[in-house]
Structures are given as structure tokens and as C-alpha cells.
Design an enzyme around this catalytic site. Structure first.
Site, PDB file in Angstrom:
ATOM      1  CB  SER A   1     -36.921 -15.892  -9.362  1.00 35.57           C
ATOM      2  OG  SER A   1     -36.053 -14.783  -9.559  1.00 35.57           O
ATOM      3  CB  THR A   2     -31.654 -15.618  -9.940  1.00 36.12           C
ATOM      4  OG1 THR A   2     -31.332 -16.360 -11.114  1.00 36.12           O
ATOM      5  CG2 THR A   2     -30.364 -15.254  -9.202  1.00 36.12           C
ATOM      6  CG  ASN A   3     -34.345 -12.048  -8.017  1.00 33.17           C
ATOM      7  OD1 ASN A   3     -33.175 -12.193  -8.392  1.00 33.17           O
ATOM      8  ND2 ASN A   3     -35.190 -11.225  -8.603  1.00 33.17           N
TER       9      ASN A   3
ATOM     10  CB  SER B   1      16.395 -12.797   9.106  1.00 29.07           C
ATOM     11  OG  SER B   1      17.130 -11.806   8.409  1.00 29.07           O
ATOM     12  CB  SER B   2      17.076 -13.381   3.583  1.00 28.91           C
ATOM     13  OG  SER B   2      16.921 -11.961   3.592  1.00 28.91           O
TER      14      SER B   2
END
Length: 466
Positions: A140-142, A318-319
Site C-alpha cells: 500500500s502507499t501506507n 554595497s551598491s
């Protein structure tokens, strides 16, 4: 573009002939567009899903519930996928409804179609080998999905542990390099007593190294799986010998010491191992973040901060402010830490949300754990190679801080008394004079005594004699 038609509970759908997944995967792709992160983003999960399916096929073959020809085709397809084939066909979003059913069916359909082509059939000719009846037989997926999750997390832990080890080694090496650099220790951001920069970095190394054992401990919990429990742990639709065989085969295929859970009903709804691992990742992340906070403080300046160490410059900072270089690597690690802490909360809430015999929120648990492990792995490697290994010490600055500190008065308390020491400290603070100058001026100790008591040998380790 040539197409094929597939059928499921809800009707017929056309799929491109070149897709290896099938109709249920297609529906899931259309339904779930949450993160934009498909299963294939985490190759360890794809590998683990293929390994679980291979183990199941071998067990089903051995107990005689699936034809050997079909079993061998499934096993070969799983081996190919575990080796890296068709990972791009695992396309379902990690977060999905259905407790992982879409992930499980994505794996079932890709494996089935690859097996079909190896048997000489066309994709979608499920009358010869079916995603549910054959690839998903006795599962099962589970039980298949959480088992694959447990295996994938152990795979993901391997590079993380290596990254932590490498970072620990880099910090230890810096500890040795800086062993002779005396500096001021600080508590509550105030001067405390002297130490060496080497002691500080060695402390970082030990602090992180402790969590390697904790991650290994979490992985040991993940070795207990509910494979064979099918829907709710009762083992419905399985042969009595199937569980033991499937778990044994999975241990062989994965190379991990996988064992069956002692109670499959309990194990099918319990998320305890995931919560424990998430907590360990958060613990490590918090430690890592604290170290990065310290690196940012110790390197602050360069002229008006502590400035005791210099981090390697990585990029302009920094710009607008020329010459500014920021501690971008520790900053990025700090942000990783915040995300891991948030992910731990998500895992905690999802684990608590389990109801009766299943926890439908497991896809989010899987997503957050795998994502946290990958982020921490990358963060550790980045911090090691782009920051720690290139750190330089500013010896003169460290020495100035020690010489000007009032904190060194602590070393004199056993010899001049707490009251005298407090008075000298206050006078030094307000006058700008050094502790040494004031003690000598008052004749409390001789210069020779001060040299001995304020030496690194006296201040950096236990030394007091009666």
C-alpha cells in the site's frame, strides 16, 4: 506528437507516448502545483522508492504471488532507476494530498512502463504488467511510501555528515592555527576574561562535532520500517512470509540495517522517528547559526567594530558605499538556519495532525526533512570553503583589546581582594587608565607580580596556588 490512452477510476486520458509515467501521475501533476519541487529534485527519494519496489518484487517472486518473468522485469527496471535512469519522470509535487499515493503511483507507473519495454511491449500495455497488480503487489502507499522515506533520509544524511565532518576539521585547524593568539572573551557582549582565539575556534569544532552522533542516532531510528503492513498495519493482501522477505531484501539492496517494526499498526501512524530527526536538524542548525553570529561579530568593522578576525572577501558589499565588504557567507548560513527551524515547526505540526491509523500529512514531513538536510549540507560546505578556511586573525587588534580591557582585573581578585578589584575597575573605566597602571600606582602589586599574574599562562588555564 503520438499519444496513448490510459484508463483509471475517473475515465480515460491521453498521454504523450514518450512519457514513462501514467494516468494517475498525470492527474497528480495537474492537481498539485504547490512547491514546484518534483520528486526528482531529491534523487535519494527516487532511489529509495525503486529499492522498495525491487525488494517487494523479490519477496513476491519468492512466495509465488507474481510470475518470475514479471518479477525479473520489475527488478531490472528498479535497478535501472536506482542507478539514475528516468529520474526526470518522477514529476509529482512533493506536497500532495492522498498521504503520498501520487508519489507511490508515479513510481509504480514508471517502473511498470520501463519493465514493459524491457519485456518487448509498449508503454501503457498494462495487460502484460500492471502498475497496481504487479509493481504494487503486496503493498500500500501506507507502507511503501514511509519505508522509502526512511531509506531516503538515511541516504540524505550521508553527505550531510561528511559536510559536518569537513566543517569541524576546518574549525579545528583554525583552532590550532590561532592557539597562540590571546584575546578577550566576552559574556553578554561585555568584556569577560582572556582566552585564545584558538580556544574559541576549537570550541566551535567540538560544538558541531557532537551532533554527528545525534544524526547517526536518528538514522538508527529510521531503520525500523512498516513494510508489509499494507493499508493500516494488518498486512492485508500479503503472504505470511512476505514481510520478512521484503524487509530482508530491502536491507540487502539499500545497504542499510533495515528491520521490521515490532508492531506494524503502531508504525503505520507513528511519525516519532521523523520528529526526532527534525529536532536533531534544528539542534544542529541552531548551533551553526550561533557560530555564524559570532563570526559576524568578531569580524565587525573593519575599523569601528571588534575587528579581531577578517573573513575572506567574497563580493562587493554595497551598491552605494565604496569599499564595503559584507559577511555574506555567514549571513546566508543564518538564513538557512531560520528555514530549518521553520521546517521543524512544520514537521511537528504535521506529525501531530495524524488521525487514527494514518498520518495524511507525511508528504510535507518528507519535503521539509529532505529540504532541511540538503540546505544544511550545502550551508556547511559553503561555510567551510568560502569562509572558515580563509579567515585571518588581526593579532594587533586582539592584543589592544586585552591591554585595554578592564576584564583582566578578574585575574587579580585572589591577590588584591574583590573590593580593591572593583574599585580599580571602576577607576579604570572612568579615567581611561589601564588596570595595570592603576594597580602599580596604588602599590597593590609589583610589576613582576603583575607580569606573572597577567601572563597568558596564568590567565588562560587553572593556575591558582595556595
Amino acid at each position: 506528437m503520438t499519444t496513448r490512452i490510459e484508463h483509471d477510476l475517473l475515465g480515460d486520458r491521453k498521454l504523450p507516448q514518450d512519457t514513462w509515467y501514467g494516468i494517475q501521475t498525470q492527474r497528480a501533476v495537474e492537481n498539485f502545483k504547490i512547491t514546484g519541487v518534483p520528486i526528482s529534485h531529491f534523487p535519494e527519494l527516487v532511489r529509495a522508492l525503486a529499492m522498495v519496489k525491487a525488494a517487494a518484487a523479490k519477496a513476491n517472486r519468492d512466495v509465488g504471488v507474481i510470475e518470475p518473468k514479471k518479477a525479473e522485469a520489475i527488478i531490472q527496471a528498479c535497478d535501472d532507476i536506482a542507478g539514475g535512469a528516468l529520474h526526470d519522470q518522477f514529476v509529482v509535487d512533493l506536497i500532495q494530498g492522498g498521504a503520498g499515493t501520487s508519489t507511490n503511483m508515479n513510481a509504480n507507473e514508471v517502473i511498470a512502463n520501463l519493465a514493459l519495454t524491457q519485456m518487448g511491449h509498449q508503454k501503457g500495455e498494462y495487460q502484460y504488467l500492471h502498475p497496481n497488480d504487479d509493481v504494487n503487489r503486496s503493498q500500500s502507499t501506507n507502507d511503501a511510501y514511509p519505508t522509502a522515506t526512511c531509506v531516503s533520509l538515511q541516504f540524505a544524511a550521508e553527505p550531510l555528515v561528511v559536510a559536518i565532518e569537513n566543517l569541524k576539521t576546518a574549525l579545528h585547524n583554525k583552532g590550532a592555527e590561532f592557539a597562540d593568539v590571546v584575546k578577550m572573551g566576552r559574556t553578554q557582549l561585555q568584556d569577560a576574561v582572556p582566552m585564545t582565539l584558538g580556544q574559541e575556534f576549537e570550541g566551535f569544532a567540538v560544538n558541531l562535532g557532537e551532533d554527528i552522533d545525534r544524526i547517526h542516532e536518528a538514522c538508527r531510528l529510521l531503520c525500523e520500517v512498516n513494510l508489509g503492513g499494507t493499508a493500516i498495519g494488518t498486512g492485508i493482501n500479503t503472504h505470511p512470509q512476505y514481510q520478512a522477505l521484503a524487509v530482508r531484501y530491502l536491507a540487502e539492496i539499500s545497504g542499510k540495517p533495515i528491520v521490521p517494526a515490532s508492531n506494524l499498526v503502531e508504525a503505520s501512524s507513528d511519525m516519532g522517528a521523523f520528529v526526532f530527526l527534525s529536532g536533531m536538524l534544528k539542534r544542529f542548525a541552531i548551533k551553526l547559526g550561533k557560530i555564524c553570529n559570532d563570526l559576524r561579530l568578531l569580524s565587525s568593522g573593519p575599523r569601528t567594530g571588534l575587528g579581531e578576525i577578517s573573513l575572506p572577501p567574497m563580493q562587493p558589499g554595497s551598491s552605494i558605499m565604496p569599499g564595503k565588504v559584507n559577511p555574506v557567507i555567514p549571513e546566508a548560513v543564518n538564513q538557512t538556519v531560520y528555514q530549518v527551524i521553520a521546517s521543524d515547526l512544520a514537521v511537528t505540526l504535521a506529525a501531530e495532525a495524524g488521525q487514527l491509523q494514518l498520518n495524511a500529512m507525511e508528504p510535507m514531513i518528507v519535503y521539509n526533512l529532505l529540504n532541511s538536510m540538503r540546505m544544511l549540507c550545502e550551508a556547511c560546505s559553503m561555510l567551510q570553503t568560502r569562509c572558515i578556511e580563509g579567515i585571518q586573525v588581526n593579532r594587533e587588534q586582539c592584543a589592544r583589546h586585552v591591554d585595554n580591557s578592564i576584564g583582566i582585573i578578574t585575574a587579580l581578585v585572589p591577590h588584591i581582594g574583590y573590593a580593591n578589584a572593583s574599585r580599580i575597575a571602576s577607576a579604570a573605566l572612568h579615567s581611561g587608565s589601564t588596570v595595570r597602571e592603576l594597580v602599580l600606582a596604588e602599590g597593590l602589586l609589583s610589576e613582576g607580580q603583575l607580569d606573572r599574574l597577567l601572563s597568558p599562562q596564568a590567565m588562560l588555564a587553572p593556575h591558582l596556588e595556595p
